[in-house]
Motif scaffolding. Structure first.
Motif, mmCIF file in Angstrom:
data_model
loop_
_atom_site.group_PDB
_atom_site.id
_atom_site.type_symbol
_atom_site.label_atom_id
_atom_site.label_comp_id
_atom_site.label_asym_id
_atom_site.label_seq_id
_atom_site.Cartn_x
_atom_site.Cartn_y
_atom_site.Cartn_z
ATOM 1 N N ALA A 36 0.848 -1.194 0.000
ATOM 2 C CA ALA A 36 0.000 0.000 0.000
ATOM 3 C C ALA A 36 0.879 1.237 0.000
ATOM 4 O O ALA A 36 1.904 1.281 0.684
ATOM 5 N N SER A 37 0.472 2.232 -0.749
ATOM 6 C CA SER A 37 1.241 3.473 -0.815
ATOM 7 C C SER A 37 0.907 4.362 0.372
ATOM 8 O O SER A 37 -0.053 4.122 1.106
ATOM 9 N N GLY A 38 1.719 5.387 0.534
ATOM 10 C CA GLY A 38 1.443 6.358 1.588
ATOM 11 C C GLY A 38 2.532 6.399 2.629
ATOM 12 O O GLY A 38 3.131 5.383 2.974
ATOM 13 N N ARG A 39 2.783 7.605 3.121
ATOM 14 C CA ARG A 39 3.844 7.815 4.091
ATOM 15 C C ARG A 39 3.419 7.452 5.496
ATOM 16 O O ARG A 39 4.259 7.422 6.400
ATOM 17 N N THR A 40 2.102 7.201 5.680
ATOM 18 C CA THR A 40 1.605 6.873 7.014
ATOM 19 C C THR A 40 1.065 5.453 7.071
ATOM 20 O O THR A 40 0.112 5.157 7.795
ATOM 21 N N PHE A 41 1.690 4.564 6.312
ATOM 22 C CA PHE A 41 1.236 3.164 6.257
ATOM 23 C C PHE A 41 1.129 2.569 7.655
ATOM 24 O O PHE A 41 0.235 1.771 7.922
ATOM 25 N N SER A 42 2.022 2.948 8.532
ATOM 26 C CA SER A 42 2.035 2.347 9.870
ATOM 27 C C SER A 42 0.755 2.628 10.644
ATOM 28 O O SER A 42 0.477 1.956 11.639
ATOM 29 N N THR A 43 -0.022 3.593 10.220
ATOM 30 C CA THR A 43 -1.279 3.923 10.904
ATOM 31 C C THR A 43 -2.490 3.215 10.300
ATOM 32 O O THR A 43 -3.588 3.292 10.843
ATOM 33 N N TYR A 44 -2.291 2.531 9.170
ATOM 34 C CA TYR A 44 -3.423 1.893 8.488
ATOM 35 C C TYR A 44 -3.820 0.602 9.193
ATOM 36 O O TYR A 44 -2.958 -0.190 9.598
ATOM 37 N N ALA A 45 -5.114 0.343 9.248
ATOM 38 C CA ALA A 45 -5.609 -0.987 9.570
ATOM 39 C C ALA A 45 -5.695 -1.746 8.248
ATOM 40 O O ALA A 45 -6.338 -1.284 7.303
ATOM 41 N N MET A 46 -5.055 -2.882 8.174
ATOM 42 C CA MET A 46 -4.997 -3.649 6.925
ATOM 43 C C MET A 46 -5.841 -4.920 7.060
ATOM 44 O O MET A 46 -5.737 -5.646 8.053
ATOM 45 N N ARG A 47 -6.654 -5.149 6.057
ATOM 46 C CA ARG A 47 -7.565 -6.288 6.090
ATOM 47 C C ARG A 47 -7.446 -7.120 4.824
ATOM 48 O O ARG A 47 -7.118 -6.595 3.774
ATOM 49 N N TRP A 48 -7.771 -8.383 4.961
ATOM 50 C CA TRP A 48 -7.934 -9.287 3.826
ATOM 51 C C TRP A 48 -9.390 -9.752 3.802
ATOM 52 O O TRP A 48 -9.961 -10.110 4.843
ATOM 53 N N PHE A 49 -9.945 -9.735 2.602
ATOM 54 C CA PHE A 49 -11.256 -10.301 2.327
ATOM 55 C C PHE A 49 -11.089 -11.309 1.196
ATOM 56 O O PHE A 49 -10.059 -11.341 0.520
ATOM 57 N N ARG A 50 -12.106 -12.109 0.993
ATOM 58 C CA ARG A 50 -12.104 -13.012 -0.149
ATOM 59 C C ARG A 50 -13.511 -13.191 -0.678
ATOM 60 O O ARG A 50 -14.480 -13.009 0.034
ATOM 61 N N GLN A 51 -13.569 -13.545 -1.949
ATOM 62 C CA GLN A 51 -14.854 -13.804 -2.590
ATOM 63 C C GLN A 51 -14.737 -15.031 -3.475
ATOM 64 O O GLN A 51 -13.968 -15.028 -4.451
ATOM 65 N N ALA A 52 -15.496 -16.044 -3.125
ATOM 66 C CA ALA A 52 -15.529 -17.267 -3.907
ATOM 67 C C ALA A 52 -16.612 -17.142 -4.970
ATOM 68 O O ALA A 52 -17.557 -16.360 -4.818
ATOM 69 N N PRO A 53 -16.504 -17.924 -6.032
ATOM 70 C CA PRO A 53 -17.515 -17.864 -7.097
ATOM 71 C C PRO A 53 -18.909 -18.110 -6.549
ATOM 72 O O PRO A 53 -19.145 -19.085 -5.830
ATOM 73 N N GLY A 54 -19.836 -17.207 -6.882
ATOM 74 C CA GLY A 54 -21.215 -17.361 -6.472
ATOM 75 C C GLY A 54 -21.499 -17.045 -5.027
ATOM 76 O O GLY A 54 -22.617 -17.260 -4.544
#
Length: 116
Positions: free
Chosen positions: A24-42
């Protein structure tokens, strides 16, 4: 504007492992909450894991004990280590950057396919 780019997806056999990366870009990356999502077919998109700026983590029940989320603030990157993969983990995996006081920014996704 924050750019989010996922990588590391691919084809793996049942029981195998993959590590996804999300830059992820940005000079304040350390302040970001980072998440993973997923989407299966259908299916609807679902939450997978989150890591806060304090490195606090939380996981969906379906991946607890198999997936690990981590971050490297020096590289503006978050990782999702996926072990003991199952065919039902097959999905497009998306990373989001939650910027304090702003929007959540989404990447384009990376395909993970687990063959039985």
């Amino acid at each position: 504007q924050v750019q989010v780019v996922e990588s590391g997806g691919g084809l793996v056999q049942d029981g195998g492992s993959l590590r996804l990366s999300c830059a992820a870009s940005g000079r304040t990356f350390s302040t970001y909450a980072m998440r993973w999502f997923r989407q299966a077919p259908g299916k609807e998109r679902e939450f997978v894991a989150v890591i806060s700026w304090r490195h606090t983590t939380n996981y969906a029940d379906s991946v607890k004990g198999r997936f690990t989320i981590s971050r490297d603030n020096a590289k503006n990157t978050v990782y999702l280590q996926m072990n003991s993969l199952k065919p039902e983990d097959t999905a497009i995996y998306y990373c989001t950057a939650g910027v304090p006081g702003s929007l959540d920014y989404w990447g384009q996704g990376t395909q993970v396919t687990v063959s039985s």
